[in-house]
Design an enzyme around this catalytic site. Structure first.
Site, PDB file in Angstrom:
ATOM      1  N   LYS A 158      17.608  -7.677 -15.060  1.00 38.95           N
ATOM      2  CA  LYS A 158      17.243  -8.715 -14.287  1.00 38.95           C
ATOM      3  C   LYS A 158      15.940  -8.325 -13.523  1.00 38.95           C
ATOM      4  O   LYS A 158      15.880  -7.509 -12.562  1.00 38.95           O
ATOM      5  CB  LYS A 158      18.332  -9.169 -13.504  1.00 38.95           C
ATOM      6  CG  LYS A 158      18.040 -10.490 -12.317  1.00 38.95           C
ATOM      7  CD  LYS A 158      19.111 -10.774 -11.382  1.00 38.95           C
ATOM      8  CE  LYS A 158      18.603 -12.030 -10.783  1.00 38.95           C
ATOM      9  NZ  LYS A 158      19.717 -12.492  -9.807  1.00 38.95           N
ATOM     10  N   LYS A 172      17.340 -11.088 -17.942  1.00 36.64           N
ATOM     11  CA  LYS A 172      16.892 -12.378 -17.374  1.00 36.64           C
ATOM     12  C   LYS A 172      15.409 -11.967 -16.653  1.00 36.64           C
ATOM     13  O   LYS A 172      15.271 -11.060 -15.851  1.00 36.64           O
ATOM     14  CB  LYS A 172      18.035 -12.672 -16.294  1.00 36.64           C
ATOM     15  CG  LYS A 172      17.513 -13.871 -15.445  1.00 36.64           C
ATOM     16  CD  LYS A 172      18.666 -14.135 -14.332  1.00 36.64           C
ATOM     17  CE  LYS A 172      18.214 -15.339 -13.516  1.00 36.64           C
ATOM     18  NZ  LYS A 172      19.317 -15.409 -12.471  1.00 36.64           N
TER      19      LYS A 172
END
Length: 401
Positions: free
Chosen positions: A268, A321
């Site tokens: 992330k 992400k």
């Protein structure tokens, strides 16, 4: 009015017109092609140019030859276009096919009496729990079976310790129980992090301007047990604290939830693409940024360090992400790990597509389905996308699924 002022106004209007929508659904070139049917082509290509013009089939080193029919001929045996010559053949050899089974549909929920629009995410809403149920029912009918819940928590419930995150009567546990009671076949994923519940807007507990790692994990363990008791099928830690996957796995197992899966936000990144999502949850950082715990966008190999840790600590699936700007990272994780790989098509990516399509610059259906296919081609098995329901409709209309 002075000439300079008039000139400035004219230039301003011209600038606006230059960027105004020009797409009317059918371009001039399309209309022209429909009106002008091309005549059969003489493939000998003789007599079409002035005498003495360059002819690729002549000279001591001709670029092209002529076949037995006298037609221009490129002596190429392997012609990849043969596998593209019809829709049926393209479908037969297609390497990546996206179906609604691949989707996780993110849903924003809140305690208000009515849905509210999210201005930076056209087409998305903060749902009441009743509206959430209707959205899930419709999506299940289209083949979308998995949903992840993101709550907008009232400010008065937010604290630095995020204790509302494990309130059994909080909005997420109640939502889970409602879903599993009516739709037991639905797969419910929960976000594990403190930022929706934090008065500091960060994913963890704040002390002296820093996010405390281990004390945050203490709260996350309580959060996942609360979610598991409500009926969550998958918990998805998005906080990026070091060692949280191991602690969460141990907490779940110690309470008998050995079947609850962990979808780890493995890579992330501290991305600029999250703005609309934070609008939806009113969870912008209260100070600074999240660069001390989320990954540096400049780093690719670092994702493999995170993947090795998450896999060893008990993660069942690994996520990257954002999605589109990080297709290379998706590919790296796919090549590195045998675990399923998820890609999050984040709010900023969604908003950019929406903005371009609203202006008529892109065809929404074509761009979205291409984007989702790109995730699959890069190696994603799972795609979190706000387009899940709409894409499922398009896929069904096209007879793909």
């Amino acid at each position: 009015m002075k000439y300079s002022t008039i000139l400035a106004l004219v230039l301003a209007v011209a600038s606006v017109d230059a960027f105004a929508p020009t797409f009317s659904g059918r371009s001039a070139s399309i209309l022209r092609a429909e009106q002008e049917t091309p005549e059969p082509v003489d493939k000998s290509m003789k007599g079409i140019d002035a005498e003495g013009s360059f002819d690729p089939t002549t000279g001591p080193n001709p670029a092209l030859q002529r076949n037995n029919l006298g037609e221009v001929w490129n002596e190429q045996r392997a012609r990849p276009r043969r596998n593209r010559k019809s829709a049926a053949i393209r479908g037969m050899v297609r390497e990546c096919i996206v179906t609604p089974n691949n989707f996780i549909y993110p849903l924003f929920i809140h305690e208000d009496a009515e849905n509210s629009e999210i201005l930076s995410m056209p087409g998305c809403q903060r749902h009441t729990l009743d509206s959430m149920m209707s959205e899930i029912e419709e999506s299940l009918g289209l083949g979308v079976n998995t949903f992840v819940l993101f709550p907008k928590v009232p400010d008065e419930l937010k604290t630095n310790l995020g204790v509302e995150a494990y309130n059994p009567e909080g909005i997420v546990p109640r939502a889970i129980r409602m879903i599993k009671a009516k739709f037991p076949e639905a797969v419910v994923v929960t976000d594990v992090a403190l930022d929706p519940y934090s008065n500091q807007g960060h994913d963890g507990i704040v002390e002296d301007g820093k996010i405390i790692n281990d004390a945050t994990i203490n709260q996350l363990c309580k959060q996942v047990i609360c979610q598991a008791r409500a009926g969550a099928d998958i918990v998805a830690p998005s906080d990026m604290m070091d060692g949280r996957v191991k602690a969460i796995r141990d907490a779940l197992d110690s309470e008998g939830f050995t079947d609850v899966s962990i979808l780890a936000y493995t890579a992330k990144y501290a991305s600029a693409y999250y703005g609309p999502f934070r609008d939806a949850l009113d969870s912008h950082p209260g100070f600074g940024d999240k660069k001390t715990y989320q990954q540096d966008p400049a780093n690719g190999r670092e994702a493999l360090i995170e993947a090795a840790l998450d896999e060893a600590e008990g993660a069942d699936m690994l996520m990257v992400k954002p999605g589109m700007p990080y297709l290379d990272v998706i590919r790296r994780l796919k090549d590195y790990s045998d675990l399923p790989i998820a890609a999050y098509h984040v709010s900023g990516e969604y908003a950019m597509i929406k903005a371009a399509c609203e202006r008529g610059w892109l065809n929404e259906k074509d761009v979205v389905l291409e984007t989702l296919t790109c995730f699959k081609r890069a190696g994603a098995d799972i795609i979190l996308t706000y387009y899940a329901k709409q894409a499922a409709k398009w896929i069904k209309e096209d007879g793909i699924y």
